[in-house]
Scaffold this active site. Structure first.
Site, PDB file in Angstrom:
ATOM      1  N   GLU A  44       0.823  -1.217   0.000  1.00  0.00           N
ATOM      2  CA  GLU A  44       0.000   0.000   0.000  1.00  0.00           C
ATOM      3  C   GLU A  44       0.855   1.265   0.000  1.00  0.00           C
ATOM      4  OE1 GLU A  44      -2.789   0.602   3.242  1.00  0.00           O
ATOM      5  OE2 GLU A  44      -3.732   2.248   2.166  1.00  0.00           O
TER       6      GLU A  44
ATOM      7  N   GLU B  29     -12.306   3.199   4.224  1.00  0.00           N
ATOM      8  CA  GLU B  29     -11.373   3.442   5.325  1.00  0.00           C
ATOM      9  C   GLU B  29     -11.402   4.953   5.552  1.00  0.00           C
ATOM     10  OE1 GLU B  29      -6.838   2.189   6.371  1.00  0.00           O
ATOM     11  OE2 GLU B  29      -7.092   3.477   4.634  1.00  0.00           O
TER      12      GLU B  29
HETATM   13  C1  LER Z   1      -2.960   4.539   6.482  1.00  0.00           C
HETATM   14  O1  LER Z   1      -3.183   5.880   6.151  1.00  0.00           O
HETATM   15  C2  LER Z   1      -3.700   3.639   5.576  1.00  0.00           C
HETATM   16  O2  LER Z   1      -4.223   4.051   4.551  1.00  0.00           O
HETATM   17  C3  LER Z   1      -3.836   2.220   5.960  1.00  0.00           C
HETATM   18  O3  LER Z   1      -4.538   1.485   5.012  1.00  0.00           O
HETATM   19  C4  LER Z   1      -2.476   1.615   6.263  1.00  0.00           C
HETATM   20  O4  LER Z   1      -2.536   0.314   6.640  1.00  0.00           O
HETATM   21 MN    MN Z   2      -5.450   2.746   3.288  1.00  0.00          MN
END
Ligand code: LER
Ligand code: MN
Length: 267
Positions: A148, A242
């Protein structure tokens, strides 16, 4: 494309209620945080049961391993690799498509050895030297490592999709992929549409948040062009929320899901 959400963001008194709320809103998958599974194996059974009973899949595991792969101490890196390998086994048990991996947060921690090699050059080699061991486990468990990229305020190391693609191309495994997070892409990519098109087959997971890291539809990110690129590359995996959820949560989650489904229908 299957839209889902991280379990920690869901309202609900307990796990079952969270999954039921997710289902009633229309989500298709739930992403979980990895650490609790490493600390208490009983949790694996609990999640599996609730997932089966409610019919909502566990899409992915978001990190949770100790330390980072780019720490200076060999023992910390070893612990990180051990946890990553265990989380891949847990991912297989949960039916998750992969484990999200961030090689390091913040600035470099290893010593800069200029003029021999600077810290970034050493970090790149250090990551490459550890990937085969964990990718072997990813292949065995059929649970992907999902690199990521994060924005520059969270890491100096992987900021853009193309940087993560470099490792995928070098290792060249079906089980080393990347995940694209709309919040980070909005800060770091010059053109989200083009970046997704270029990263193409390596993209196996998505995180969703608007420009202000709240629900899609509540900021100014252009989801239309990003979703169009995903459709054009034939992306069919999960897209997981998220982000912050303003109250009233359930109502706003429904609105945001409608906003995204509407875009997906029209592109
Ligand atoms: C942190 O900003 C993020 O996007 C998460 O998915 C990291 O694991
Ligand atoms: Mn993320």
């Amino acid at each position: 494309m299957k839209i889902g959400i991280q379990d920690a963001l869901l309202p609900g008194k307990n796990l079952r209620e969270k999954f039921e709320i997710a289902k009633s809103i229309g989500f298709k998958g739930i992403e979980v945080w990895g650490r609790p599974f490493l600390e208490d194996e009983e949790i694996i059974k609990e999640y599996k049961k609730v997932s089966k009973d409610t019919g909502i899949n566990i899409s992915s595991i978001c990190a949770g391993y100790r330390n980072f792969l780019l720490e200076p101490e060999p023992e910390n890196r070893r612990k990180s690799r051990e946890d990553i390998k265990r989380l891949l086994e847990i991912g297989k048990e949960l039916g998750a498509i992969g484990l999200i991996l961030v090689p390091i947060f913040g600035p470099p921690k290893i010593t800069d050895l200029t003029p021999y090699k600077n810290a970034y050059e050493l970090e790149k080699e250090l990551l490459l030297s550890q990937l085969p061991e964990i990718v072997e486990k990813a292949e065995e468990t059929e649970c992907c490592i999902l690199l990521e990229p994060l924005n520059r305020y969270e890491t100096h190391f992987l900021n853009r999709l193309e940087q993560a693609v470099e490792y995928c191309e070098k290792i060249n495994s079906k089980y080393l992929k990347i995940m694209a997070d709309f919040f980070h892409m909005n800060i770091e990519e010059a053109n989200i549409y083009e970046s997704i098109k270029k990263a193409n087959k390596w993209i196996s997971h998505i995180h969703l948040a608007d420009s202000n890291r709240i629900l899609p539809g509540m900021g100014h990110t252009d989801f239309k062009s990003g979703f169009k690129a995903l459709k054009e590359i034939g992306y069919q995996n999960y897209m997981i929320l998220e982000c912050g959820i303003p109250e009233p949560k359930v109502e706003n989650l429904k609105k945001s899901l409608n906003f995204m489904e509407d875009i997906l229908e029209k592109i």
